[in-house]
Every structure is written in C-alpha cells, then in structure tokens.
Write an enzyme that holds these catalytic residues in place. Structure first.
Site, PDB file in Angstrom:
ATOM      1  CB  VAL A  37      54.701  50.809  56.532  1.00 44.20           C
ATOM      2  CG1 VAL A  37      54.555  50.683  57.941  1.00 44.20           C
ATOM      3  CG2 VAL A  37      56.229  50.824  56.350  1.00 44.20           C
ATOM      4  CG  ASP A  80      67.577  56.844  56.505  1.00 47.30           C
ATOM      5  OD1 ASP A  80      67.972  57.921  56.275  1.00 47.30           O
ATOM      6  OD2 ASP A  80      66.472  56.296  56.120  1.00 47.30           O
TER       7      ASP A  80
END
Length: 309
Positions: A28, A145
């Site tokens: 990211v 998650d």
C-alpha cells in the site's frame, strides 16, 4: 464499459509519495491525486489468473465493491478507482485506489493517554463500527478480517472499515509475503475450519469493542489451538452437543472450563456493555447477535429509550 481503468492512466493521475506498508496481499502506498491534490491510498495487489484470464468471480466482487460507492456510507472506506496493470499466465496485477486516512484503530489506541477512552467515546466508536458492519452485511458482504489495523479513524473521529470483501477479490490465495496473520479476532468456527458466514464478523466486533475498554486484545493466542484455549478460558468450553460436526479439532481436545464474568475481566464494563459483549462473544454462530440486533441493544439507547443512530 469495463470496471477497470488502464494502469497507464493511474500513473498519470497519481504520484506515489510513500510506502504505507506491506499487507497480506500486496503493498500500500500513499499517493497524491495530481488532479485534485488530495491524498489517496494505492493498494497494489496480484490476483491469480486462470486459463481464461481473471476469474469472473473476482470481476463480480470488484464490481460489487465499486457499486457500494453510490451509497457513500460514512463508516466504510471509499474505493475510488480500480486500475488493471497487465497480466501473466499466473497472475493479474491490479491497483485499487482508496481514500486515504492517516490513522488506524491500533495506532489510535496506542496513542490514547491513560486512563483510556471515556465511556461515551467507546460507545460512539462501537456504534460506528457496528453501523459499518451492518451496511456490509446488508449488501451480502463479509469482511472476514476485522481487526484494529483494518479500522481507520479520521481526524474528526469517524470510523471507517477498510479491506472489506477483499478476501473474495484475491480468491483466497495464500499471502504473497511472510506477514504474520493475527488470530486474535478470529471466530471459533474459523479457527476450527468449519463453515462460516456473517457471524464471524460479529465475533470480531465483540473482540474489538472489548479492546476499546482495555486497550489490549482480549484473546492473545499464539496458534489456532492456543487461541481456542484462550477463548474457552473466558467464555467457557461449550457443551459437547454444541460442537460443530466435521471440524478439524475434537471437543475432548479441550479441558472443561466454566464461563467467567466479563465484568470481572473488564471492570470498566457497565451492565449494558457487558451484556452486549456476552451476545457477541457466543460460541454458537446462530446464537450470536447480528449487526442489526446489536444496533438495537440497550447499550446504544439514550436514557429516554431512543436509539443513538
């Protein structure tokens, strides 16, 4: 019209500023939108490619995530764009462009000075968290998650869920890097490798709300089995009749233990918050409180009985 833009356009529109981190499925970056000047988060991922290219299921999942944009829900991170970056026989490269938010809940709690968050702040953050999960579940999206690192907090105190639905996008492939996967927020049915649905997210919500009170994870296991031991040490070992069929671990692998009082473990809990957690941290998924039911709980009601939504 394709749901994907070309990666070339992404390179023209976004200037990478810094690497934010490497997650289970890719890297990211913080980047600047050269047209607007605002910052975005670029999540560069790889999706397994089949004989016919990217699986249709993956394309459908990404299309669904993009469809959510029209709702502009305040408690989910916005997916702004998806760019196709070419493919090989084994994988397709994608760049997902999200709104950028500087801080996750894990960092937020670490920075919180003693004695911790006040009861009204905990109630507000909890309500926003459940609102975001309820929105996803109402659109048949499991997060799968949920953990403090996937819950972002804006400077104005807004909670935004990130990385929802992406397990389906990635086709359940193994992590691309040796990132340690946190077990601490996983529901018992996931740890037992049984069947699961939306209640898995509600277990995680219970773990996270408990952590808002203590600023420490409630169940800190070191393996799937150890995690289950930590869970049963608090909620008690369920009756043998409640044990699901066809799971990886037998009921008699665990020592019998009675449930413990959550209020004794977390003294900061009031009666309503303790009852809320009891409803969420329930072994049987069918008995676990849904997001909609949780929002109707007395913990989120004002003194005159109105819901604080």
């Amino acid at each position: 019209m394709s749901i994907f833009n070309q990666l070339y356009d992404a390179k023209k529109q976004y200037e990478e500023v810094a690497e934010i981190g490497t997650g289970a499925y890719g890297t990211v970056y913080k980047a600047r939108d050269l047209e607007t000047g605002r910052y975005v988060a670029l999540k560069k991922v790889r999706v397994q490619t089949g004989e016919d290219g990217m699986p249709l299921s993956t394309i459908r999942e990404i299309a669904m995530l993009k469809q959510l944009e029209k709702f502009e829900h305040p408690n989910v991170v916005r997916l702004l764009d998806v760019y196709h970056g070419g493919r090989t026989d084994l994988e397709t490269r994608l760049t997902l462009v999200f709104e950028h938010i500087d801080q996750d809940l894990s960092t937020y709690l670490e920075k919180c000075p003693s004695p911790g968050l006040g009861p009204e702040k905990i109630r507000d953050l909890s309500r926003q968290l459940v609102c975001g999960v309820d929105f996803l579940h109402s659109h048949r999206i499991l997060h799968r998650d949920l953990k403090p690192q996937n819950i972002l907090i804006t400077g104005r105190g807004e909670v935004k869920l990130a990385d929802f639905g992406l397990a389906r996008v990635y086709g359940f492939q193994m992590a691309l890097t040796s990132v340690v996967v946190t077990l601490w927020y996983r529901a018992p049915e996931v740890l037992l490798q049984g069947r699961y649905a939306t209640p898995v997210d509600m277990w995680s919500v219970g773990c996270i709300i408990a952590e808002l009170f203590t600023r420490l994870p409630l169940f800190r296991g070191t393996s799937d089995i150890d995690q289950l031991h930590k869970i049963f040490d608090i909620i008690g070992l369920p009756a043998k009749a409640e044990w699901p069929d066809s799971v990886s671990v037998p009921w008699n692998a665990f020592r019998p233990s009675p449930p413990r009082s959550l209020k004794k473990i977390i003294p900061e809990l009031c009666e309503d918050s303790a009852d809320l957690l009891q409803n969420l941290l329930t072994f049987d998924p069918s008995q676990r409180s849904s997001a909609q039911d949780t929002l109707s709980h007395g913990y989120f009601k004002t003194e005159d009985g109105q819901s604080v939504i």
